[in-house]
Design a protein around this motif. Structure first.
Motif, mmCIF file in Angstrom:
data_model
loop_
_atom_site.group_PDB
_atom_site.id
_atom_site.type_symbol
_atom_site.label_atom_id
_atom_site.label_comp_id
_atom_site.label_asym_id
_atom_site.label_seq_id
_atom_site.Cartn_x
_atom_site.Cartn_y
_atom_site.Cartn_z
ATOM 1 N N ALA A 30 0.852 -1.197 0.000
ATOM 2 C CA ALA A 30 0.000 0.000 0.000
ATOM 3 C C ALA A 30 0.878 1.233 0.000
ATOM 4 O O ALA A 30 1.999 1.216 0.524
ATOM 5 N N SER A 31 0.380 2.309 -0.591
ATOM 6 C CA SER A 31 1.184 3.517 -0.677
ATOM 7 C C SER A 31 0.300 4.747 -0.700
ATOM 8 O O SER A 31 -0.872 4.673 -1.101
ATOM 9 N N LYS A 36 1.491 5.280 -7.900
ATOM 10 C CA LYS A 36 1.820 3.894 -7.519
ATOM 11 C C LYS A 36 0.540 3.041 -7.533
ATOM 12 O O LYS A 36 -0.522 3.510 -7.142
ATOM 13 N N ILE A 37 0.672 1.790 -7.952
ATOM 14 C CA ILE A 37 -0.488 0.900 -7.960
ATOM 15 C C ILE A 37 -1.016 0.730 -6.529
ATOM 16 O O ILE A 37 -2.233 0.630 -6.309
ATOM 17 N N GLY A 38 -0.106 0.755 -5.531
ATOM 18 C CA GLY A 38 -0.512 0.642 -4.132
ATOM 19 C C GLY A 38 -1.363 1.822 -3.683
ATOM 20 O O GLY A 38 -2.174 1.709 -2.756
ATOM 21 N N ARG A 39 -1.200 2.970 -4.342
ATOM 22 C CA ARG A 39 -2.016 4.140 -4.031
ATOM 23 C C ARG A 39 -3.360 4.054 -4.772
ATOM 24 O O ARG A 39 -4.422 4.319 -4.201
ATOM 25 N N GLU A 62 1.246 5.219 8.572
ATOM 26 C CA GLU A 62 -0.137 5.584 8.267
ATOM 27 C C GLU A 62 -0.231 5.899 6.784
ATOM 28 O O GLU A 62 0.656 6.540 6.233
ATOM 29 N N ILE A 63 -1.259 5.413 6.133
ATOM 30 C CA ILE A 63 -1.446 5.711 4.701
ATOM 31 C C ILE A 63 -2.859 6.230 4.485
ATOM 32 O O ILE A 63 -3.843 5.544 4.813
ATOM 33 N N LEU A 64 -2.956 7.460 3.957
ATOM 34 C CA LEU A 64 -4.254 8.119 3.724
ATOM 35 C C LEU A 64 -5.137 8.059 4.969
ATOM 36 O O LEU A 64 -6.346 7.809 4.868
#
Lengths: 472, 472
Positions: A30-31, A36-39, A62-64
């Motif tokens: 995840a990103s 990025k595909i993870g985003r 933490e992501i988003l």
């Protein structure tokens, strides 16, 4: 149909169904970084409203706005489904973590495996070995995973939140992803879609079998380059086709195409001639292009099956009526004369100057001045015993066309399949009108030859089903 | 090419050219009442800005602010062209008036003549006899007439005011009318278009010969159900094809279609097999549907002819690349390996994870994250000697795609034909993108199989031309 019935070979409905209905999911790789595909997948999970999502990334806390974990093993709750979107070399360690965590299924979008050759295939065998130790199944690698709107599971492209009745299984990720997007823009909803990529573990036949059993799925669309077990595919396809239509685009029917398939999903595409035989024998609706898949999908998703192959054509423009007649005949359909009773009714109801009440019915310029003649023609021809389907070529579009068609179809809509060709306002206007009509369950096309082809496919499938019923 | 050169048989350029460039026109049957064809044409003449228009209607003194005359004979100025849009029974008297007035040409849109049988044919012979007494030519009846944007002469549908290089001749009025509308919405301009209807006097071959000589016309689109004189058509078509492409849709190739054609324009459609031979021998670009006509038109209007039939495919999605390869092979095109030099250049410039630098070039998901790879791939392949054409399958659309394509084409645009398949945003979005690209002279399609078909037609026409040059 029992939800627990074993499919023809191997994987059972009960084993696969939970994969499409995970209560929790980990996104490994995840990103928050745009591009990025993870985003992309983070955004899509949030947009779909998936609840128990756990981003995994060793370098983010933490992501988003959602707490991230260094490893799937650090997640303090059970994880039903894991998506691995990391670079190639990080995939195997992540699979190992998932197996140890007791994840039930893993989607691996990362590429660089079987499609690159023997070394990549070896890595695939290894990832399957590790996963199986933890009782875990793999989808992919080199795929876009699973779209399951009723469970809020997204594809990378936005195919919408609404559930529908079309199931998709595809060895091409983009095919599944773009098909669901394109069809959903025209109001078609999906039950589930799965991109199975290199098929290190679960393959297209597994998912075809699953969708065949799935009560939410009434119609299946598939893209395949090859089948690991040809006999199993054959038996499955035939068994499912007796119950629901399977529209299939076969990639790699030529030698050059097959070579390209080998470097695409690592699939052995098999001979075009053998596949042609399989498709004929199994009742599969064989489409030759992406566009033809959509065209078939539109007809099969909202029209009944015809009782025969006789088409009644209602055309505003005479020349296009002539060409559409040619197209029908070229596709093995018939354009027979109307009965005397119908001719009499048409003669009373239709203007004839510059037109003709024979089949194809040529409404002439009168259809522009008074489009209501379309409604009259349709309601009369729905009752004509000499025809099994209707093909309408309309020179008007928009809500006026929709309202006139709905009026003409009246209570008789659903008795015979109807396909509409729209020739009004130019290509962009027509694209909008097609969406408008499909949302009212009217199959619509920009060209008479394409409408004819969709009716031909409906009629071929109906004949397969009748043949099967006759043999019982 | 002399503007005065006699065409293969009969009518000369100098005789027909004034018909497309009238200084004054009478509209017989003009009306102010909405819904009437006489009103539609009034509006369209005014919208196009045609100057010396004389409405003729015995019961009106003024129509839309313009003085109306009871008869064409009452007009106090010379009349070059008369359009007759009256009911059937008022046509012959109007033709008589025109002949007496010395009108040079008459367009008769009214129907109810040869298409209805022998009695109607007799009326046609009579109108031609009367017209000839006044030295006057007839277009129609049962047609939509002439569109000549440089002379502000309109069709009933709005095909725009801009002139272009495509000429149209059609035995179907709606075909010509809707084709010019649909293509103009995508930025294609027309030199002239003529709907010749029942061909009581001037026929499709006359106009084909005219457009063949017309220096403003670089490309011809035709719809025909039959040719009055098969030998003449054959000779004309072959002679014109050596100089400019003729894209033809033949209506009535089946028995049922031919019967429909007989009641459409009264034309004898002739055997499908004979026509197939004619089309092959004459170098005509044979399209099988209205949509295929548009597809061919898009490629022929903005792309050069290829030197051979070898296609280089650049695809974002792998599966669609595989299917597009199959489609090319199925159409007689080749998808050959790239040269070692090109492979080396691609290897340096392209990401390869999940993709392949072979032909078809599979740019994989990288093309979504970094669409600039399309520009690099195109500029490299434009220099590849092993391929004659490029087919690009793009997963992005809009201005971003256009800018990337223009960058990739650079100065090399025009060296090899390029066709682009757009798979982004869904059907409506794609329709808009196609218009956007065509306006930048990039041929664009919603499906790889259709892009392949357009390239195949370009390549077949190029082969016909080379064969002819080789025989000289």
């Amino acid at each position: 149909m029992s939800r627990d019935k074993e499919t023809v070979v191997g994987t059972t409905f009960t084993e696969l169904d939970p994969i499409f209905h995970p209560r929790s999911a980990a996104l490994i790789g995840a990103s928050g970084k745009p591009g990025k595909i993870g985003r992309v997948l983070m955004d899509r999970f949030l947009d779909m409203g998936f609840r128990d999502l756990y981003p995994v990334n060793p370098s983010e806390r933490e992501i988003l706005g959602i707490k991230a974990y260094p490893s799937v093993k650090d997640i303090p709750a059970p994880v039903d489904l894991a998506l691995i979107v990391t670079p190639t070399n990080a995939v195997l360690p992540a699979v190992k973590d998932c197996a140890e965590k007791g994840v039930r299924a893993i989607v691996i979008t990362s590429s660089g495996f079987g499609e690159t050759g023997e070394k990549g295939l070896e890595l695939e065998r290894e990832m399957v070995r590790i996963a199986r130790l933890g009782g875990c199944r793999i989808i992919g690698p080199n795929c876009v995973g699973i779209y399951s709107p009723s469970s809020r599971l997204p594809f990378p492209l936005d195919a919408g939140k609404e559930s529908g009745k079309v199931g998709v299984v595809s060895q091409s990720g983009f095919f599944a992803d773009y098909l669901t997007l394109a069809a959903s823009r025209n109001g078609i909803g999906f039950s589930k879609a799965v991109s199975c990529g290199n098929e290190a573990d679960l393959d297209a036949s597994d998912f075809l079998g699953y969708l065949g059993e799935d009560p939410e799925t009434e119609l299946i669309v598939a893209y395949m380059e090859g089948a690991r077990d040809g006999r199993r595919f054959h038996a499955l396809a035939r068994e499912i086709s007796m119950r629901k239509p399977v529209i299939l685009l076969k990639g790699g029917t030529t030698q050059e195409g097959a070579q390209a398939a080998a470097s695409h999903t690592g699939s052995l595409a098999g001979s075009g001639a053998i596949w042609e035989g399989v498709l004929r024998q199994t009742g599969i609706v064989s489409a030759k292009s992406f566009e033809e898949v959509l065209d078939c999908l539109y007809a099969f998703s909202c029209q009944p099956l015809p009782k025969g192959r006789r088409v009644g054509i209602v055309s505003g423009p005479g020349g296009i009526g002539v060409c559409t007649t040619d197209a029908c005949l070229g596709l093995g359909l018939e354009v027979p004369p109307f009965s005397p009773q119908t001719l009499a009714r048409l003669r009373r109801a239709m203007p004839v100057v510059g037109g003709s009440i024979r089949n194809p019915l040529d409404l002439s310029l009168a259809s522009l001045v008074n489009p209501q003649v379309y409604a009259d023609a349709i309601s009369i021809l729905l009752e004509e015993e000499n025809i099994d389907m209707l093909l309408v070529v309309a020179v008007i579009g928009g809500e006026q066309l929709r309202d006139i068609l709905l009026k003409g179809l009246g209570d008789g809509g659903g008795k015979k399949p109807v396909a509409v060709t729209i020739m009004a306002g130019g290509p962009q206007s027509v694209a909008g009108d097609i969406a408008l009509l499909l949302k009212s369950s009217i199959a619509a096309y920009p060209d008479g030859a394409r409408a004819a082809r969709a009716l031909a496919r409906l009629s071929e499938f109906a004949e397969f089903k009748r043949g099967f019923q006759g043999n019982q």
